[in-house]
Design a protein around this motif. Structure first.
Motif, mmCIF file in Angstrom:
data_model
loop_
_atom_site.group_PDB
_atom_site.id
_atom_site.type_symbol
_atom_site.label_atom_id
_atom_site.label_comp_id
_atom_site.label_asym_id
_atom_site.label_seq_id
_atom_site.Cartn_x
_atom_site.Cartn_y
_atom_site.Cartn_z
ATOM 1 N N LEU A 71 8.574 -152.277 -57.374
ATOM 2 C CA LEU A 71 7.206 -152.232 -56.864
ATOM 3 C C LEU A 71 6.218 -152.724 -57.916
ATOM 4 N N GLY A 72 5.406 -153.690 -57.537
ATOM 5 C CA GLY A 72 4.396 -154.224 -58.436
ATOM 6 C C GLY A 72 4.865 -155.354 -59.331
ATOM 7 N N ALA A 73 6.162 -155.672 -59.317
ATOM 8 C CA ALA A 73 6.681 -156.742 -60.174
ATOM 9 C C ALA A 73 6.306 -158.108 -59.596
ATOM 10 N N ILE A 74 5.899 -159.002 -60.462
ATOM 11 C CA ILE A 74 5.548 -160.366 -60.080
ATOM 12 C C ILE A 74 6.395 -161.323 -60.912
ATOM 13 N N VAL A 75 7.086 -162.227 -60.217
ATOM 14 C CA VAL A 75 7.916 -163.228 -60.890
ATOM 15 C C VAL A 75 7.302 -164.598 -60.641
ATOM 16 N N THR A 76 7.110 -165.356 -61.704
ATOM 17 C CA THR A 76 6.594 -166.713 -61.608
ATOM 18 C C THR A 76 7.604 -167.669 -62.228
ATOM 19 N N ILE A 77 7.947 -168.722 -61.495
ATOM 20 C CA ILE A 77 8.810 -169.768 -62.038
ATOM 21 C C ILE A 77 7.914 -170.629 -62.935
ATOM 22 N N THR A 78 8.198 -170.647 -64.228
ATOM 23 C CA THR A 78 7.346 -171.388 -65.159
ATOM 24 C C THR A 78 7.874 -172.778 -65.480
ATOM 25 N N ALA A 79 9.184 -172.986 -65.338
ATOM 26 C CA ALA A 79 9.750 -174.310 -65.625
ATOM 27 C C ALA A 79 11.124 -174.433 -64.984
ATOM 28 N N VAL A 80 11.438 -175.652 -64.576
ATOM 29 C CA VAL A 80 12.770 -175.989 -64.081
ATOM 30 C C VAL A 80 13.163 -177.288 -64.753
ATOM 31 N N LYS A 81 14.362 -177.305 -65.317
ATOM 32 C CA LYS A 81 14.868 -178.523 -65.938
ATOM 33 C C LYS A 81 16.283 -178.754 -65.430
ATOM 34 N N THR A 82 16.465 -179.800 -64.655
ATOM 35 C CA THR A 82 17.778 -180.118 -64.104
ATOM 36 C C THR A 82 18.491 -181.140 -64.982
ATOM 37 N N SER A 83 19.810 -181.074 -64.950
ATOM 38 C CA SER A 83 20.595 -182.059 -65.690
ATOM 39 C C SER A 83 20.536 -183.396 -64.959
#
Length: 67
Positions: free
Chosen positions: A24-36
């Motif tokens: 409850l109350g947790a926020i997840v943000t994707i900050t970077a994606v690096k693919t091969s």
């Protein structure tokens, strides 16, 4: 490659928001994606707020890798 990384980040964000039960109350943000170059692997960076939820939230994320 930039567009692919952006699409992966968007889709992961939706999956995390809609399919995972975070603390409850947790926020997840994707900050970077690096693919091969061959698109077989991706390194995902996330930000979790608040700090006191980091461990529990990260444990949930890790337990759902590949599901």
């Amino acid at each position: 490659m930039t567009k692919i990384n952006e699409l992966i980040a968007q889709q992961l964000g939706l999956i995390i928001k809609e399919e995972l039960e975070l603390p409850l109350g947790a926020i997840v943000t994707i900050t970077a994606v690096k693919t091969s170059a061959d698109l077989r692997h991706a390194r995902i960076s996330v930000s979790i707020f608040p700090e006191d939820q980091e461990y529990r939230t990260m444990k949930i994320l890790i337990n759902n890798v590949g599901n």
